[in-house]
Design a protein around this motif. Structure first.
Motif, PDB file in Angstrom:
ATOM      1  N   TYR A   1      -7.271  -1.780 -12.152  1.00 45.03           N
ATOM      2  CA  TYR A   1      -5.283  -1.638 -12.475  1.00 45.03           C
ATOM      3  C   TYR A   1      -4.710  -2.800 -14.068  1.00 45.03           C
ATOM      4  N   ARG A   2      -4.695  -2.688 -14.350  1.00 43.73           N
ATOM      5  CA  ARG A   2      -4.206  -3.464 -15.840  1.00 43.73           C
ATOM      6  C   ARG A   2      -3.127  -3.875 -15.443  1.00 43.73           C
ATOM      7  N   LYS A   3      -2.511  -2.862 -14.926  1.00 39.53           N
ATOM      8  CA  LYS A   3      -0.730  -3.363 -14.687  1.00 39.53           C
ATOM      9  C   LYS A   3      -0.507  -4.264 -13.578  1.00 39.53           C
ATOM     10  N   GLY A   4      -1.794  -4.513 -12.802  1.00 36.30           N
ATOM     11  CA  GLY A   4      -1.334  -5.792 -11.738  1.00 36.30           C
ATOM     12  C   GLY A   4      -1.000  -4.616 -10.176  1.00 36.30           C
ATOM     13  N   TYR A   5      -0.598  -5.175  -9.543  1.00 35.25           N
ATOM     14  CA  TYR A   5       0.173  -4.773  -8.697  1.00 35.25           C
ATOM     15  C   TYR A   5       1.438  -4.647  -8.686  1.00 35.25           C
ATOM     16  N   PHE A   6       2.232  -6.277  -8.384  1.00 36.80           N
ATOM     17  CA  PHE A   6       3.622  -6.850  -8.698  1.00 36.80           C
ATOM     18  C   PHE A   6       3.994  -8.072  -8.645  1.00 36.80           C
ATOM     19  N   ARG A   7       4.619  -8.552  -9.511  1.00 40.24           N
ATOM     20  CA  ARG A   7       4.792 -10.506  -8.980  1.00 40.24           C
ATOM     21  C   ARG A   7       6.199 -10.306  -8.487  1.00 40.24           C
ATOM     22  N   GLN A   8       6.758 -10.804  -7.248  1.00 40.62           N
ATOM     23  CA  GLN A   8       7.614 -10.988  -6.946  1.00 40.62           C
ATOM     24  C   GLN A   8       8.877 -11.931  -7.446  1.00 40.62           C
ATOM     25  N   LYS A   9      10.091 -11.400  -7.271  1.00 41.19           N
ATOM     26  CA  LYS A   9      11.006 -12.178  -7.556  1.00 41.19           C
ATOM     27  C   LYS A   9      12.350 -11.416  -6.384  1.00 41.19           C
ATOM     28  N   ILE A  10      12.397 -12.914  -5.626  1.00 38.84           N
ATOM     29  CA  ILE A  10      13.903 -12.213  -4.753  1.00 38.84           C
ATOM     30  C   ILE A  10      15.251 -12.909  -5.320  1.00 38.84           C
ATOM     31  N   GLU A  11      15.747 -12.286  -4.799  1.00 39.99           N
ATOM     32  CA  GLU A  11      17.678 -12.208  -5.385  1.00 39.99           C
ATOM     33  C   GLU A  11      17.862 -13.165  -4.579  1.00 39.99           C
TER      34      GLU A  11
END
Length: 569
Positions: A56-66
């Motif tokens: 998983y080179r690009k990982g899961y995801f980083r979470q941003k909350i609006e």
């Protein structure tokens, strides 16, 4: 004991995700964190294990909350080359008639005595592969069912082949941590037929493979059991009619990965006693045991409590059962360690949010993967009553965290509802939702809050491990009687229950009563105790460590796997 040579490893542990280091973005939540803790305890206990997962080179995801509470995802790439060691060995597998080249990257986990357990991260991002095939190890739980099946073939089939290429020839037990790895059984079947010089399967092949496989299932949520249409399976894996003809492999015209693993494993277990019982009801006709999950104590105990345990319980890292002696630690020192962890958490909260939470106010924590059945918004079922408790009985403040799967829009709406609740509270109760929940934040929250809240719809909680981390740090749980809490709850001693226990499959349980039960416990028991009987509250903290911390850990869990699953004749 000298480090085992590679060909002496006797257990191979396969998991679609592994959370082993904050810098390695190869996990999404509890399943991956459990895998990491399992590996850490294997290293501590010198269990001869090797682990396999994808890169998983690009990982899961980083979470941003609006500002309106809507989750947005960003790529979570990480420094593969700077952290992992590339292995020189190569192997291949065929998908859709194409040759997929595979390499592995190694990360070693060192235990308390110096014994190491290797983790191999499988990678297809190589110049030899077609452009699309190179992306197959880019994203955890990414893409459609076709992409996912290709990933699971790489994990199961490619994982076995890579182990052989690396010299691991004498594996006795193959442990599938969830059904994602079930295609390893196909490769083992092929190995067995080739050893006998045949190109077709017979019943003895199935028996031979079954004798070597262990399967742990983690979920009662139907979507958590991967299944793939036969046309997609034939497209990816080829015309394997002999394999498809094996009993239980094809179910309702789908390749059901859970049923595949169930049919080709000698030992199957759920991850809590109640979960094992519920899984037996879900998959009738199978022998399904239970081994209750745990957490790696040395990883999840906060620094203040590490110092305290080092002072009073010298062998706690090697022998987690010795944490039962926490009852002898002076109460004031328990409280001082807790307040140190709490201040650290609130400093982070105040810096990130600007809300300015107060360390003297009862702080409730809720952090886990955002999913509708976990009911993160149950606390706000009756906002007016919650506000009344905080204003008339004792002040409350709340900290949330958790990611929703990018395609789970209902879970994203759940996060939004918590943001809306913040507005409805009108500042009467301070509430923060911290973004990008990860290992570091999880450790700070489970150590720094005063009460750990858990509100799933029973019996949907398989086990739940965040509450175990809280218990290790002396934080009592307030939880629905589901998963591990059925075993861990001693009412008024280690924490408090919400609602009634589940009987059978839970069809007759009235979930609508849970909110009232939760408010009753807060209003009449927890808040008054926190503010008016601090000595009793600290006593509960001590018992949380001594009773639950000493048992619900991966040292105990791994000992059960070794005794009951790994070395059966």
């Amino acid at each position: 004991m000298q480090q085992l040579m590679s060909d002496q490893r006797s257990i191979a542990y396969f998991s679609m995700e592994i959370g082993i280091d904050e810098q390695i973005h190869t996990y999404s939540g509890g399943l991956g964190i459990l895998a990491g803790d399992t590996i850490r305890s294997s290293a501590d206990l010198k269990v001869p294990l090797v682990a396999v997962t994808l890169l998983y080179r690009k990982g899961y995801f980083r979470q941003k909350i609006e500002a309106d509470g809507w989750q947005r995802e960003e790529t979570a790439a990480w420094d593969v080359e700077g952290i992992l060691e590339e292995m020189p060995q190569r192997t291949i597998l065929m998908l859709e008639g194409r040759t997929i080249h595979l390499r592995a990257w190694k990360y070693e986990v060192k235990g308390v005595t110096g014994f190491t357990v290797p983790i191999y991260f499988l990678d297809t991002d190589m110049p030899e592969n077609h452009e699309w095939d190179r992306t197959l190890t880019h994203h955890l739980y990414g893409g459609d069912e076709h992409y996912r099946l290709c990933q699971e073939a790489i994990l199961g089939i490619g994982g076995i082949r890579m182990l052989r290429a690396l010299g691991h020839q004498n594996i006795q037990s193959f442990h599938m941590n969830e059904g994602h790895a079930a295609l390893l059984t196909l490769e083992l079947l092929d190995e067995h037929t080739k050893k006998d010089g045949r190109a077709y399967l017979i019943e003895d092949d199935r028996k031979a493979v079954r004798s070597r496989c262990v399967f742990t299932t983690h979920t009662l949520v139907p979507a958590g059991h991967d299944k793939f249409p036969l046309d997609v399976v034939r497209r990816v894996l080829g015309q394997r009619e002999d394999f498809f003809a094996l009993e239980g492999v094809i179910h309702d015209d789908f390749l059901n990965m859970t049923r595949l693993a169930l049919n080709l494993s000698r030992y199957v277990n759920g991850v809590a006693r109640k979960h094992g019982e519920a899984t037996r009801l879900m998959f009738t006709g199978y022998s399904i045991n239970s081994i209750t999950n745990g957490v790696h104590a040395a990883t999840w105990v906060s620094e203040p409590f590490q110092k305290l345990f080092d002072k009073y319980i010298h062998i706690w890292k090697q022998d987690n059962f010795s944490l039962r002696y926490a009852l002898s630690i002076p109460k004031q020192e328990i409280w001082d360690a807790h307040m140190e962890a709490k201040k650290k958490l609130l400093d982070l909260v105040n810096k990130q949010s600007g809300v300015q939470m107060d360390e003297n106010i009862l702080t409730i924590g809720f952090a886990r993967r955002a999913a509708t059945y976990k009911r993160a918004d149950l606390l706000f079922h009756d906002v007016e009553r919650l506000k009344r408790i905080s204003s008339q009985v004792g002040k409350i403040q709340v900290i949330y965290a958790g990611k929703a799967h990018p395609r789970d829009y209902e879970a994203k709406k759940l996060i939004q509802r918590i943001f809306q609740a913040k507005q409805n509270l009108n500042g009467d109760i301070k509430l923060v939702y911290l973004e990008d929940y990860n290992m570091t934040l999880g450790a700070m929250m489970t150590a720094g809050v005063d009460i750990w809240l858990n509100t799933p719809e029973p019996p949907m909680e398989a086990s739940g491990t965040s509450g175990m981390k809280a218990a290790l740090n002396g934080v009592p749980n307030l939880s629905v009687l589901d998963g591990w809490w059925i075993e861990g709850n001693i009412e008024g001693v280690t924490g408090w229950s919400i609602g009634e226990a589940v009987i059978g499959n839970g069809e007759n349980r009235d979930h609508s009563l849970d909110a009232a039960s939760m408010y009753d416990k807060l209003e009449h028991t927890i808040v008054p105790m926190f503010y008016n009987n601090r000595d009793q509250f600290i006593s509960m903290m001590s018992h949380s460590i001594a009773i639950n911390g000493s048992f619900f850990n991966t040292h105990r869990m791994m000992q059960e796997y070794v005794l009951n699953a790994y070395f059966l004749c």
